[in-house]
Motif scaffolding. Sequence first.
Motif, PDB file in Angstrom:
ATOM      1  N   VAL B  28       0.841  -1.200   0.000  1.00 34.47           N
ATOM      2  CA  VAL B  28       0.000   0.000   0.000  1.00 34.47           C
ATOM      3  C   VAL B  28       0.872   1.243   0.000  1.00 34.47           C
ATOM      4  O   VAL B  28       0.663   2.185  -0.751  1.00 34.47           O
ATOM      5  N   LYS B  29       1.881   1.227   0.855  1.00 34.20           N
ATOM      6  CA  LYS B  29       2.762   2.393   0.949  1.00 34.20           C
ATOM      7  C   LYS B  29       3.479   2.643  -0.375  1.00 34.20           C
ATOM      8  O   LYS B  29       3.569   3.769  -0.841  1.00 34.20           O
ATOM      9  N   GLU B  30       3.955   1.544  -0.961  1.00 34.04           N
ATOM     10  CA  GLU B  30       4.662   1.648  -2.229  1.00 34.04           C
ATOM     11  C   GLU B  30       3.771   2.242  -3.311  1.00 34.04           C
ATOM     12  O   GLU B  30       4.147   3.161  -4.022  1.00 34.04           O
ATOM     13  N   VAL B  31       2.562   1.669  -3.408  1.00 29.26           N
ATOM     14  CA  VAL B  31       1.633   2.103  -4.441  1.00 29.26           C
ATOM     15  C   VAL B  31       1.282   3.571  -4.253  1.00 29.26           C
ATOM     16  O   VAL B  31       1.344   4.371  -5.193  1.00 29.26           O
ATOM     17  N   THR B  32       0.957   3.932  -3.020  1.00 36.03           N
ATOM     18  CA  THR B  32       0.577   5.314  -2.748  1.00 36.03           C
ATOM     19  C   THR B  32       1.713   6.259  -3.102  1.00 36.03           C
ATOM     20  O   THR B  32       1.508   7.283  -3.750  1.00 36.03           O
ATOM     21  N   ALA B  33       2.917   5.882  -2.701  1.00 37.86           N
ATOM     22  CA  ALA B  33       4.057   6.748  -2.962  1.00 37.86           C
ATOM     23  C   ALA B  33       4.276   6.947  -4.453  1.00 37.86           C
ATOM     24  O   ALA B  33       4.498   8.064  -4.920  1.00 37.86           O
ATOM     25  N   SER B  34       4.182   5.847  -5.208  1.00 44.59           N
ATOM     26  CA  SER B  34       4.491   5.985  -6.631  1.00 44.59           C
ATOM     27  C   SER B  34       3.417   6.780  -7.362  1.00 44.59           C
ATOM     28  O   SER B  34       3.708   7.537  -8.272  1.00 44.59           O
ATOM     29  N   VAL B  35       2.147   6.609  -6.954  1.00 46.03           N
ATOM     30  CA  VAL B  35       1.084   7.383  -7.607  1.00 46.03           C
ATOM     31  C   VAL B  35       1.188   8.843  -7.199  1.00 46.03           C
ATOM     32  O   VAL B  35       1.035   9.751  -8.010  1.00 46.03           O
ATOM     33  N   LYS B  36       1.518   9.064  -5.943  1.00 44.91           N
ATOM     34  CA  LYS B  36       1.652  10.431  -5.446  1.00 44.91           C
ATOM     35  C   LYS B  36       2.751  11.170  -6.193  1.00 44.91           C
ATOM     36  O   LYS B  36       2.616  12.341  -6.545  1.00 44.91           O
ATOM     37  N   ALA B  37       3.815  10.432  -6.495  1.00 42.83           N
ATOM     38  CA  ALA B  37       4.938  11.037  -7.196  1.00 42.83           C
ATOM     39  C   ALA B  37       4.529  11.505  -8.592  1.00 42.83           C
ATOM     40  O   ALA B  37       5.093  12.444  -9.140  1.00 42.83           O
ATOM     41  N   LEU B  38       3.547  10.814  -9.168  1.00 40.95           N
ATOM     42  CA  LEU B  38       3.136  11.159 -10.535  1.00 40.95           C
ATOM     43  C   LEU B  38       2.210  12.371 -10.570  1.00 40.95           C
ATOM     44  O   LEU B  38       2.043  13.001 -11.602  1.00 40.95           O
ATOM     45  N   GLY B  39       1.575  12.662  -9.458  1.00 41.17           N
ATOM     46  CA  GLY B  39       0.627  13.771  -9.448  1.00 41.17           C
ATOM     47  C   GLY B  39      -0.723  13.344  -9.971  1.00 41.17           C
ATOM     48  O   GLY B  39      -0.920  12.182 -10.333  1.00 41.17           O
ATOM     49  N   PRO B  40      -1.685  14.278 -10.023  1.00 37.59           N
ATOM     50  CA  PRO B  40      -3.036  13.917 -10.429  1.00 37.59           C
ATOM     51  C   PRO B  40      -3.082  13.391 -11.869  1.00 37.59           C
ATOM     52  O   PRO B  40      -2.312  13.838 -12.710  1.00 37.59           O
ATOM     53  N   ALA B  41      -3.974  12.432 -12.101  1.00 34.72           N
ATOM     54  CA  ALA B  41      -4.108  11.890 -13.449  1.00 34.72           C
ATOM     55  C   ALA B  41      -4.791  12.913 -14.344  1.00 34.72           C
ATOM     56  O   ALA B  41      -5.778  13.530 -13.972  1.00 34.72           O
ATOM     57  N   THR B  42      -4.227  13.105 -15.524  1.00 35.15           N
ATOM     58  CA  THR B  42      -4.848  14.050 -16.457  1.00 35.15           C
ATOM     59  C   THR B  42      -5.335  13.344 -17.708  1.00 35.15           C
ATOM     60  O   THR B  42      -6.193  13.821 -18.413  1.00 35.15           O
ATOM     61  N   LYS B  43      -4.772  12.165 -17.964  1.00 38.58           N
ATOM     62  CA  LYS B  43      -5.148  11.443 -19.169  1.00 38.58           C
ATOM     63  C   LYS B  43      -6.268  10.472 -18.859  1.00 38.58           C
ATOM     64  O   LYS B  43      -6.321   9.907 -17.782  1.00 38.58           O
ATOM     65  N   PHE B  44      -7.099  10.274 -19.813  1.00 44.21           N
ATOM     66  CA  PHE B  44      -8.158   9.287 -19.711  1.00 44.21           C
ATOM     67  C   PHE B  44      -9.272   9.737 -18.777  1.00 44.21           C
ATOM     68  O   PHE B  44     -10.246   9.040 -18.563  1.00 44.21           O
ATOM     69  N   VAL B  45      -9.146  10.909 -18.166  1.00 46.71           N
ATOM     70  CA  VAL B  45     -10.174  11.346 -17.232  1.00 46.71           C
ATOM     71  C   VAL B  45     -11.280  12.033 -18.012  1.00 46.71           C
ATOM     72  O   VAL B  45     -11.031  12.908 -18.825  1.00 46.71           O
ATOM     73  N   LYS B  46     -12.491  11.593 -17.770  1.00 47.00           N
ATOM     74  CA  LYS B  46     -13.623  12.210 -18.441  1.00 47.00           C
ATOM     75  C   LYS B  46     -14.036  13.453 -17.667  1.00 47.00           C
ATOM     76  O   LYS B  46     -14.153  13.415 -16.450  1.00 47.00           O
ATOM     77  N   ASP B  47     -14.241  14.512 -18.385  1.00 54.84           N
ATOM     78  CA  ASP B  47     -14.677  15.726 -17.720  1.00 54.84           C
ATOM     79  C   ASP B  47     -16.163  15.619 -17.421  1.00 54.84           C
ATOM     80  O   ASP B  47     -16.996  15.600 -18.312  1.00 54.84           O
ATOM     81  N   ARG B  48     -16.466  15.518 -16.138  1.00 51.55           N
ATOM     82  CA  ARG B  48     -17.867  15.296 -15.743  1.00 51.55           C
ATOM     83  C   ARG B  48     -18.783  16.439 -16.190  1.00 51.55           C
ATOM     84  O   ARG B  48     -19.944  16.256 -16.463  1.00 51.55           O
ATOM     85  N   ARG B  49     -18.214  17.652 -16.252  1.00 51.11           N
ATOM     86  CA  ARG B  49     -19.053  18.786 -16.650  1.00 51.11           C
ATOM     87  C   ARG B  49     -19.548  18.619 -18.078  1.00 51.11           C
ATOM     88  O   ARG B  49     -20.630  19.020 -18.445  1.00 51.11           O
ATOM     89  N   GLN B  50     -18.679  17.999 -18.895  1.00 48.42           N
ATOM     90  CA  GLN B  50     -19.076  17.793 -20.290  1.00 48.42           C
ATOM     91  C   GLN B  50     -20.104  16.684 -20.409  1.00 48.42           C
ATOM     92  O   GLN B  50     -20.956  16.708 -21.281  1.00 48.42           O
TER      93      GLN B  50
END
Lengths: 315, 52, 66
Positions: B28-50
């Motif tokens: 869990v710690k490993e996974v969290t750390a590596s995702v945190k290092a990447l920052g928020p996901a910008t790809k593949f995210v659907k814009d809910r407002r649209q």
Amino acid sequence: MIGYIDKIREVALKLLNEEKVDMVIGYRQGSLPMMTEPCFVKRPEDVETLIWDSNCRINLAAYLMDRKEKIGIIAKGCDSRNIINHLVENKIKREQLVIIGAPCKGMIDNKAIALQFGQDIDEYQETEDQITVKGGGTEKTFQKVDVLQENCAICNHRNPVVYDELAGDLVEEQTDIDRYEDIRKIEAMDIDEKWNFFEDMLSTCIRCYACRNACPLCYCPTCFVDESKPQWVGKSNDPNDTRTFHFLRAFHCAGRCTDCGACERACPMDIPVRLFTKKLGKDCLDLYGWEAGLDPEQRPPLDTFKPDDPNVGMK
Amino acid sequence: MEYMGIDRDRLHFSWVSSAEASKFITVVKEVTASVKALGPATKFVKDRRQVS
Amino acid sequence: MSEWEPKILAFLCNWCSYGAADLAGVSRMQYPPNLRVIRIPCSGRMSPKFVLSAFMNGADGVWVSG
């Protein structure tokens, strides 16, 4: 290769006359030159409609799923591999089939010829290695090797893998080809380049699902794109939905795709969709030494477990 | 995923037995750390407002 | 809001990692709170569409564990 038709008709006639099969699936001339369409011959007197030339691109294995009758089918290398896929996946029984193998030297890319010719094509002729098209008062001759479909040019299984009858002598397989040059090029890109490359490539996709419909592997009763509870893929032309569709379709074909090119041929927007399926084909080859549709007795790698299976990215 | 242009570190697979609570924590710690290092996901995210 | 925290969707097998997570909880071990756990009956239930769907719906990371 062009001389096969006599033998094909002879075998088809014999099979129908002796009632060994209820129908023969083959090709007949389409309404335009350089187009063929699948045809289902049920009466001996109709075998004359069967044809064979370098335009028999369609993968006939797509018409075999869940058939109950006995069928004679013409099979090129790729078709025969898809037939094996169906046998492995229990979509048809071997006893139902009489396979008329057609060793294939590649099918031609009619879109490429039309583009290079620049005129409407009224007449089409071919010899063993030359294609001649006429129209608009001019004519042009192409070398067949120059206008092969891309997947045919890199094909390494030209001879049918299973057959009961042969329409002609087996041809020499291509051995010195590099099948995955384009895939390696994409693999070498960095993460944003890849993203933008596919974004750009898929931007013209109209989500007509022609690639899915043409594919001999796609036979799910309800495709994941049509599921609505829950809805995995939106119906709009949102790039993420388009991407999901292509991505998942490729995954569904992993370890099964024979690179017959049906999807790419069917695409009205000329999107090179094979780049997805080929990548998974390459992975299957690299990781499991597996090529789809070669042996009806062997289970595909994604449905077996071996203790020495590679652990990709596992913690 | 990587082939499509998604960071490899956003998707993790692992094997943890039900008796391995401590391995679970490590992962869990490993996974969290590596995702945190990447920052928020910008790809593949659907814009809910649209979407709405 | 102070620091950005990732949202991670965890698909845990009922018999393996879900049990481990339970054990970790019972043993009062501390671990990062970024996980949103979905229990699946077996890792074999996993499908690539779950992963894509997770990303589409705003997950920053996905973790599949058997």
